[in-house]
Design an enzyme around this catalytic site. Structure first.
Site, short mmCIF file in Angstrom:
data_model
loop_
_atom_site.label_atom_id
_atom_site.label_comp_id
_atom_site.label_asym_id
_atom_site.label_seq_id
_atom_site.Cartn_x
_atom_site.Cartn_y
_atom_site.Cartn_z
CB THR A 1 -0.83 6.26 0.34
OG1 THR A 1 -1.68 5.13 0.14
CG2 THR A 1 -1.31 7.39 -0.54
CB THR B 1 -5.16 5.52 7.22
OG1 THR B 1 -4.96 4.43 6.31
CG2 THR B 1 -5.87 5.02 8.45
N GLY B 2 -7.47 5.45 5.06
CA GLY B 2 -8.80 4.99 4.65
C GLY B 2 -9.20 5.58 3.31
NE ARG C 1 -8.42 7.51 -5.15
CZ ARG C 1 -7.91 7.31 -3.94
NH1 ARG C 1 -6.62 7.09 -3.78
NH2 ARG C 1 -8.68 7.32 -2.88
CB VAL C 2 -4.75 12.38 -6.63
CG1 VAL C 2 -4.11 12.95 -5.38
CG2 VAL C 2 -3.74 12.31 -7.77
N GLY C 3 -5.75 10.55 -4.01
CA GLY C 3 -6.57 10.51 -2.80
C GLY C 3 -6.29 11.67 -1.87
CG ASP C 4 -6.71 10.84 2.30
OD1 ASP C 4 -6.52 9.86 1.55
OD2 ASP C 4 -6.53 10.80 3.52
CB THR D 1 -2.56 5.98 4.01
OG1 THR D 1 -3.39 5.84 2.87
CG2 THR D 1 -1.71 7.22 3.92
CB SER E 1 -0.91 0.01 1.23
OG SER E 1 -0.12 0.00 2.39
N GLY F 1 -9.79 7.86 0.78
CA GLY F 1 -9.38 9.25 0.68
C GLY F 1 -10.47 10.20 0.26
N1 GLY Z 1 -5.94 7.32 2.01
C1 GLY Z 1 -5.30 6.93 0.85
C2 GLY Z 1 -6.06 7.07 -0.38
O1 GLY Z 1 -7.28 7.07 -0.36
O2 GLY Z 1 -5.46 7.17 -1.41
#
Ligand code: GLY
Length: 333
Positions: free
Chosen positions: A209, A242-243, A219-222, A191, A89, A245
């Site tokens: 992450t 974490t989780g 795609r980009v997360g938080d 993450t 991850s 995003g």
């Molecule tokens: N928290 C990591 C993501 O959603 O990419």
């Protein structure tokens, strides 16, 4: 249970069976889950991280104990997990997007409120260190994609293939059905976020992450978004997420946790309220995704909370490196 083992085996109905014997309320369980007692004198330095990452916190602790800065501690701690090919991850060995590309997101923030981040970074293992270079060597906060990769190479980072045989195999197995259902899949979110206070009492944080496995390309997360995946305010405290995003971004989660601490909430209370904010959104389908927060305040008190069971926080303080199961919201599963 190790997070990978749980994540591999878990389904949400599985979680329901597992939590059946722990139906106590949050207030009762928080103290027994290793959350700081607000009245207890905290001891510095200390470092906390999402999940069971004792090797990473040990590295950070080493730096802190020797008088190093919180910034160095969180960067070096995150690098341990980025280099760990077994972790699917983060960094090298991260699971790819649906087209087979491993793309990394990371950010870092110091005690002065300076920050740097990289998004959609390819071919470079130590995204957190590239984020630090963005913070320290450019007038910018965020670099993306090929620009971030080019910058990293100019700064001397090594170009590497991040897709390991194990992750390639997992991807090829996924491709047979190609079921793209990130909302109901809580398996992909591990993450690594790390927060530290050094001997001088300064706070820093970092987050790294490979994001949601088999995500849409691009795609980009938080995690690289300052205020969502991470926020540090040296006067108040710091938080990291974490989780899933997308859900963290929608509530600007880490900033929210820090602002709640500014209003007088303990780190534990702040994490719990921020999770409630997600759960209480109109049409929230929180039963089908996981989000977890960890937080630390300026005094060194800590907290962690998640929507579902099995989230954990590793804490290294007073020479003790321990992983603590977090308390969680959904006791009805
Ligand atoms: N928290 C990591 C993501 O959603 O990419």
């Amino acid at each position: 249970m190790k997070r990978r083992k749980f994540l591999k085996n878990a389904s949400l109905s599985g979680i329901g069976l597992a939590i059946g014997n722990s139906l106590t309320n949050c207030a009762e369980t928080s103290a027994s889950k290793g959350v700081s007692d607000p009245l207890e004198e905290a001891s510095l330095p200390l470092v906390i991280a999402t999940w069971d990452v004792k090797n990473a916190t040990a590295k950070a602790w080493d730096i802190l104990q020797n008088g190093g800065t919180a910034l160095d501690a969180v960067e070096q701690g995150c690098r341990v997990e980025e280099a760990n090919e077994k972790g699917q991850s983060v960094g090298k060995g991260g699971l790819p997007d649906r087209d087979g590309n491993v793309t990394l997101d990371a950010c870092i923030m110091n005690q002065n409120g300076d920050c740097g981040s990289v998004v959609f970074l390819r071919n470079i293992t130590h995204a957190v260190s590239v984020a630090r270079k963005v913070m320290e060597d450019t007038p910018h906060v965020m670099l993306a994609g090929t620009g971030a990769e080019k910058f990293a190479i100019q700064k001397g980072f090594k170009k590497e293939n991040l897709l390991t045989e194990a992750s390639k195999k997992s991807w090829e197995t996924w491709k047979i059905k190609s079921e793209y259902s990130p909302i109901i899949n809580i398996e992909n979110h591990d993450t690594i976020g790390m927060l530290a206070i050094d001997k001088a009492g300064n706070l820093s944080g970092a987050c790294t992450t490979s994001g949601l496995a088999y995500k849409l390309n691009g795609r980009v997360g938080d995690s690289p978004i300052i205020g969502s995946g991470l926020f540090v305010d040296n006067e108040i405290g710091a938080a990291v997420a974490t989780g899933l995003g997308e859900e963290v971004v929608k509530t600007v989660g880490s900033f929210l946790v820090v602002e709640l601490m500014r209003q007088g909430k303990t780190p534990q209370e702040a994490c719990e309220i921020a999770i409630q904010r997600i759960v209480n959104k109109p049409n929230s389908n929180y039963k089908n995704f996981q989000v977890g927060y960890i937080a630390i305040n300026k005094k060194g008190l800590t907290g962690s909370f998640s929507i579902h069971q099995w989230f954990s926080m590793t804490k290294f303080q007073k020479g003790v490196n321990e992983t603590i199961q977090s308390n969680y919201f959904n006791k009805d599963a």
